[in-house]
Design a protein around this motif. Sequence first.
Motif, PDB file in Angstrom:
ATOM      1  N   VAL A  28       2.355  -0.666  -5.528  1.00 56.54           N
ATOM      2  CA  VAL A  28       1.093  -1.058  -4.891  1.00 56.54           C
ATOM      3  C   VAL A  28       0.324   0.207  -4.541  1.00 56.54           C
ATOM      4  O   VAL A  28       0.885   1.153  -3.961  1.00 56.54           O
ATOM      5  CB  VAL A  28       1.335  -1.893  -3.609  1.00 56.54           C
ATOM      6  N   VAL A  29      -0.963   0.219  -4.893  1.00 59.90           N
ATOM      7  CA  VAL A  29      -1.816   1.380  -4.614  1.00 59.90           C
ATOM      8  C   VAL A  29      -3.004   0.934  -3.774  1.00 59.90           C
ATOM      9  O   VAL A  29      -3.899   0.248  -4.277  1.00 59.90           O
ATOM     10  CB  VAL A  29      -2.325   2.029  -5.923  1.00 59.90           C
TER      11      VAL A  29
ATOM     12  N   LYS B  19       0.937  -3.949 -16.453  1.00 68.89           N
ATOM     13  CA  LYS B  19       0.100  -5.088 -16.120  1.00 68.89           C
ATOM     14  C   LYS B  19      -0.629  -4.740 -14.819  1.00 68.89           C
ATOM     15  O   LYS B  19      -0.063  -4.089 -13.937  1.00 68.89           O
ATOM     16  CB  LYS B  19       0.946  -6.354 -15.916  1.00 68.89           C
ATOM     17  N   ILE B  20      -1.883  -5.205 -14.688  1.00 67.69           N
ATOM     18  CA  ILE B  20      -2.697  -4.834 -13.530  1.00 67.69           C
ATOM     19  C   ILE B  20      -3.008  -6.063 -12.679  1.00 67.69           C
ATOM     20  O   ILE B  20      -3.485  -7.080 -13.188  1.00 67.69           O
ATOM     21  CB  ILE B  20      -4.061  -4.223 -13.960  1.00 67.69           C
ATOM     22  N   LEU B  21      -2.761  -5.938 -11.375  1.00 64.17           N
ATOM     23  CA  LEU B  21      -3.223  -6.924 -10.401  1.00 64.17           C
ATOM     24  C   LEU B  21      -4.282  -6.249  -9.540  1.00 64.17           C
ATOM     25  O   LEU B  21      -4.011  -5.202  -8.938  1.00 64.17           O
ATOM     26  CB  LEU B  21      -2.060  -7.404  -9.514  1.00 64.17           C
TER      27      LEU B  21
ATOM     28  N   MET C 161      -0.234  -3.144  -8.657  1.00 60.64           N
ATOM     29  CA  MET C 161      -1.254  -3.851  -7.865  1.00 60.64           C
ATOM     30  C   MET C 161      -2.147  -2.813  -7.190  1.00 60.64           C
ATOM     31  O   MET C 161      -1.654  -1.898  -6.516  1.00 60.64           O
ATOM     32  CB  MET C 161      -0.589  -4.737  -6.817  1.00 60.64           C
ATOM     33  N   ILE C 162      -3.458  -2.949  -7.381  1.00 60.75           N
ATOM     34  CA  ILE C 162      -4.419  -2.035  -6.760  1.00 60.75           C
ATOM     35  C   ILE C 162      -5.241  -2.831  -5.743  1.00 60.75           C
ATOM     36  O   ILE C 162      -5.885  -3.823  -6.090  1.00 60.75           O
ATOM     37  CB  ILE C 162      -5.348  -1.392  -7.817  1.00 60.75           C
ATOM     38  N   ILE C 163      -5.166  -2.419  -4.476  1.00 59.53           N
ATOM     39  CA  ILE C 163      -5.932  -3.072  -3.406  1.00 59.53           C
ATOM     40  C   ILE C 163      -6.993  -2.081  -2.952  1.00 59.53           C
ATOM     41  O   ILE C 163      -6.668  -0.952  -2.575  1.00 59.53           O
ATOM     42  CB  ILE C 163      -5.025  -3.452  -2.213  1.00 59.53           C
ATOM     43  N   TYR C 164      -8.261  -2.497  -2.988  1.00 60.94           N
ATOM     44  CA  TYR C 164      -9.319  -1.515  -2.764  1.00 60.94           C
ATOM     45  C   TYR C 164     -10.518  -2.134  -2.066  1.00 60.94           C
ATOM     46  O   TYR C 164     -10.705  -3.347  -2.064  1.00 60.94           O
ATOM     47  CB  TYR C 164      -9.732  -0.871  -4.085  1.00 60.94           C
TER      48      TYR C 164
END
Length: 398
Positions: free
Chosen positions: A181-182, A123-125, A100-103
Amino acid sequence: MNTLLTIDERNAVLLSMAKLVEEERESILKANKIDLDNYSGEDLAMEDRLKVDNSKIEGMVHSLKHLASQDDPVGVERFSFTHENGMQVYNKTASFGTVMIIYESRPDVTVEAAGIAFKSGNKILLKGGKESLNSNLRIVELWHRALEENNVSPNWVEYLQFDRKQTQEFLASPNQQVDLVVPRGGERLIKFVKDNSSAQVIVSGRGNNFVFVEKNADTDIALDVILNGKTGKISACNAIDKVLIDSALPNKEEFLKQLQKALSDNNVEIIADKSLENVEGSRPVKSEDEWYEEFLDYKALIGEVDSVSEAIAKINKYSGGHSASIISRDDKAAKKFMETVDNAAVYHNASTRFTDGGQLGLGGELAISTDKLHQRGPIGLQHLVTNKWYIHGNGQTR
């Protein structure tokens, strides 16, 4: 967990995505213009990160093509041996599963960081900021087209259109698997993710980077490095915020005049520590908090130190653990500085602006980590993997 896509499938999707981004350039720019028009403009750094132009589109396309050309980071043998009982033991790289990438505000993350995570078999969130929603949704539509063109489920790239409360709830108790999570953004975002996530978090930390002009410095190099680090891109986490000057620099007063003029000519506000308060056009440090602050603005704080050891201590106390540079002709002083400064990247006579996956030979980056586990500095394709043990026997028991 999703069944791992073959390397041919992953590469085909990346190349399809590169073609679509190129073909749909105008629609991406159009969506981005809506985001820019809606943005208040109160934060220069955020606006800079939000803006997509032809150069950024070309960077996206190049990044996708380059990723497709790189070796598969999954299944790489790291270690092997034959046990005394005859078992064959291997340790190989493995994908995390779901990343999961939060940006905030950076539509290029929707392409480049997602591309690295996808190539690594994940898989990408994606959870982008509301300020870049139109740009992000358009790019995710292209991801889904690229996946479908190659008979791959569009579920491999999912955009989470959550508000803050929904994001907080999802982080704490996700309704699907999340392995990593990134967060990509400012300190507030990083703290929010660390405080709420039940999954492992890679901290892509703040900058607040230092240049130390040691007494044996070539001051022409020092000026170039400081100007490049401060004015090249104020929104970058590898930008310079603090300059430390050795009190024994032989031409210190002349250098300070040159530095003051160069910074003022580039509209940089100068904050001078008490020993340098006579620097023309500067203002004094308001509080110690400014030493800790990542400015992301046309500001630079200048201070004075009496030794390499004092410079190291100051950097280790105040910096974000990202990047620091020493300007010096003295290799021994540079060695001490580089070995002792506790930053992810340390430089000798070069700009901190090179702390970047592309510039440091990784081809791109998911983030620049200021954590020490599991990878420090730019996290490239080969780092976005975990590992797994494979043991082959024929009935051995212990």
